[in-house]
Design an enzyme around this catalytic site. Structure first.
Site, mmCIF file in Angstrom:
data_model
loop_
_atom_site.group_PDB
_atom_site.id
_atom_site.type_symbol
_atom_site.label_atom_id
_atom_site.label_comp_id
_atom_site.label_asym_id
_atom_site.label_seq_id
_atom_site.Cartn_x
_atom_site.Cartn_y
_atom_site.Cartn_z
ATOM 1 N N ARG A 59 0.840 -1.196 0.000
ATOM 2 C CA ARG A 59 0.000 0.000 0.000
ATOM 3 C C ARG A 59 0.876 1.247 0.000
ATOM 4 O O ARG A 59 0.572 2.240 -0.665
ATOM 5 C CB ARG A 59 -0.946 0.017 1.209
ATOM 6 C CG ARG A 59 -1.686 1.353 1.346
ATOM 7 C CD ARG A 59 -2.738 1.339 2.445
ATOM 8 N NE ARG A 59 -2.343 0.699 3.660
ATOM 9 C CZ ARG A 59 -1.544 1.242 4.592
ATOM 10 N NH1 ARG A 59 -1.024 2.439 4.423
ATOM 11 N NH2 ARG A 59 -1.270 0.562 5.689
ATOM 12 N N TYR A 112 -16.979 17.086 -15.758
ATOM 13 C CA TYR A 112 -17.345 15.665 -15.819
ATOM 14 C C TYR A 112 -18.328 15.350 -14.699
ATOM 15 O O TYR A 112 -18.185 15.817 -13.561
ATOM 16 C CB TYR A 112 -16.080 14.826 -15.702
ATOM 17 C CG TYR A 112 -16.301 13.385 -15.348
ATOM 18 C CD1 TYR A 112 -17.132 12.570 -16.124
ATOM 19 C CD2 TYR A 112 -15.665 12.818 -14.245
ATOM 20 C CE1 TYR A 112 -17.339 11.245 -15.792
ATOM 21 C CE2 TYR A 112 -15.863 11.488 -13.918
ATOM 22 C CZ TYR A 112 -16.706 10.708 -14.687
ATOM 23 O OH TYR A 112 -16.910 9.403 -14.362
ATOM 24 N N ASP A 184 -7.477 18.801 -14.847
ATOM 25 C CA ASP A 184 -7.798 17.451 -15.312
ATOM 26 C C ASP A 184 -7.409 17.389 -16.786
ATOM 27 O O ASP A 184 -8.050 18.004 -17.635
ATOM 28 C CB ASP A 184 -9.282 17.178 -15.115
ATOM 29 C CG ASP A 184 -9.692 15.765 -15.516
ATOM 30 O OD1 ASP A 184 -8.947 15.126 -16.303
ATOM 31 O OD2 ASP A 184 -10.757 15.309 -15.081
#
Length: 388
Positions: A59, A112, A184
């Protein structure tokens, strides 16, 4: 149009060279030219606190993911890259790192649907406010800035209306107001546009799309230039745990290797399809940054290498739009985008259904195309049949 994309702090190597080699030295044990899939959860330590190469638990870090993160940072012109389980996981890490209850964000008024949902249904109940603003209108952005504005969030081109925003100008406005600029870059890809070189503080992607490019992996990534900001984001990446797995990282790395050549073909095909759509009687309006009458065309010429593989167009009615989506055969009816195969969708009922009834609701007559790399003559014939 200038075909050179600003490279920021990227070493003086071509994009395709970085995509194939950055973070991907041959394996020192075997000489394998592709990074192995380190499908492992934990690592042997050489004594208490003695980590081999900094690895203790996957992780926190995994060699396959490290290769992806280094490569992604290089192709975005950043100094630090982080890979996540999805694009929205990457976005959520940004919000959790940079925002606190009482903070304010400026977002696109045609963002989005998943990003809008993250702000409207996750961040806002937590105490974060936001204002949807037409980011192509710089005066509107300035008017929306508040003393508590911490982020100006940009998509360019936007999903699904293909709006274009001036990254450098928005960076200046954000920084003057003490905020960070997040871009983005999913629709453009690092091959066509490099926001960090234009003043952005963070660039974020759904790597599921063009970066992965084969519709076989879900992932997200972000890149930064500032080391301290990178450390803060990395802390939340580990603490929240939505990291990219080893096999997902390997698949994404494989996709990056061909990103440049794929994007050239996506753009070639899209430009020819736009030409057909503009002339077709069943199409009311074509939304594509490469068209001279697109309101963001001049900005796109300035900050993009080419105009991308995404096209949206408006039919003469919502019923016509749905019918067109249902009649194609090569264009598969499906969500997502950026793969080698062409997709068609009705945003109002599919990807942007979460924005229905909000200021971000998209036109019901809108159709979105993700143009693949098939033979363009076949794609045009398929669309002509659907439009007839």
């Amino acid at each position: 149009m200038d075909n050179e994309v600003p490279q920021g702090n990227v070493p003086q190597q071509g994009f395709e060279t970085l995509a194939i080699h950055a973070g991907q030295e041959p394996d020192p044990t075997t000489g394998a030219v592709v990074p192995p899939i380190y499908q492992v959860s934990t690592y042997k330590q050489d004594g208490i606190g003695g980590l081999r190469g900094g690895y203790e638990y996957s992780r926190s870090a995994n060699p396959t993911r490290t290769a992806l993160e280094e490569c992604f940072a290089a192709i975005e012109g950043g100094t630090r890259g982080l890979a996540f389980a999805s694009g929205l996981a990457a976005e959520d890490a940004i919000l959790r790192t940079l925002l606190r209850p009482g903070d304010h964000v400026v977002i696109p008024n045609d963002a989005y649907g998943g990003t809008y949902r993250l702000f409207a249904r996750v961040a806002e109940p937590w105490g974060v406010s936001y204002d949807p603003v037409p980011l192509g209108d710089l005066s509107a952005v300035r008017a929306a800035m508040r003393p508590d504005t911490k982020i100006v969030w940009v998509e360019t081109p936007t999903n699904p209306l293909l709006g274009v925003s001036d990254i450098a100008a928005l960076a200046a406005i954000a920084h003057e107001g003490g905020a960070l600029l997040v871009v983005d870059n999913t629709f453009a890809s690092p091959y066509l546009q490099q926001p960090l070189a234009l003043g952005a503080d963070i660039v974020v992607h759904s790597t599921t799309k063009y970066v992965g490019g084969h519709s076989d992996v879900v992932g997200g990534a972000l890149a930064v230039q500032d080391a301290e900001l990178g450390d803060r984001l990395a802390f939340h990446q580990n603490a929240m745990g939505a990291v990219a797995g080893p096999f997902d990282s390997w698949l994404t790395l494989r996709g990056i290797k061909t990103l440049g050549v794929r994007m050239d073909r996506h753009c070639d095909n899209a430009e020819k399809i736009v030409e057909m759509l503009v002339a077709h009687r069943s199409v009311k309006q074509v939304l594509y940054p490469g068209l001279p009458d697109h309101p963001g065309h001049d900005v796109a010429v300035k900050q993009m290498k080419r105009f991308g593989g995404m096209i949206s167009f408006r039919a003469w009615s919502a019923e016509d739009a749905v019918r067109i989506c249902e009649r194609t055969t090569l264009f598969t009816l499906g969500e997502s985008l950026g793969g080698v195969e062409s997709l068609i969708e009705h945003p109002g009922r599919m990807t942007h259904a979460s924005a229905a009834g909000s200021p971000l609701e998209v036109p019901a007559d809108l159709v979105r195309l993700s143009v693949g790399i098939e033979d363009v003559a076949d794609l045009i014939a398929d669309l002509e049949h659907a439009l007839s």
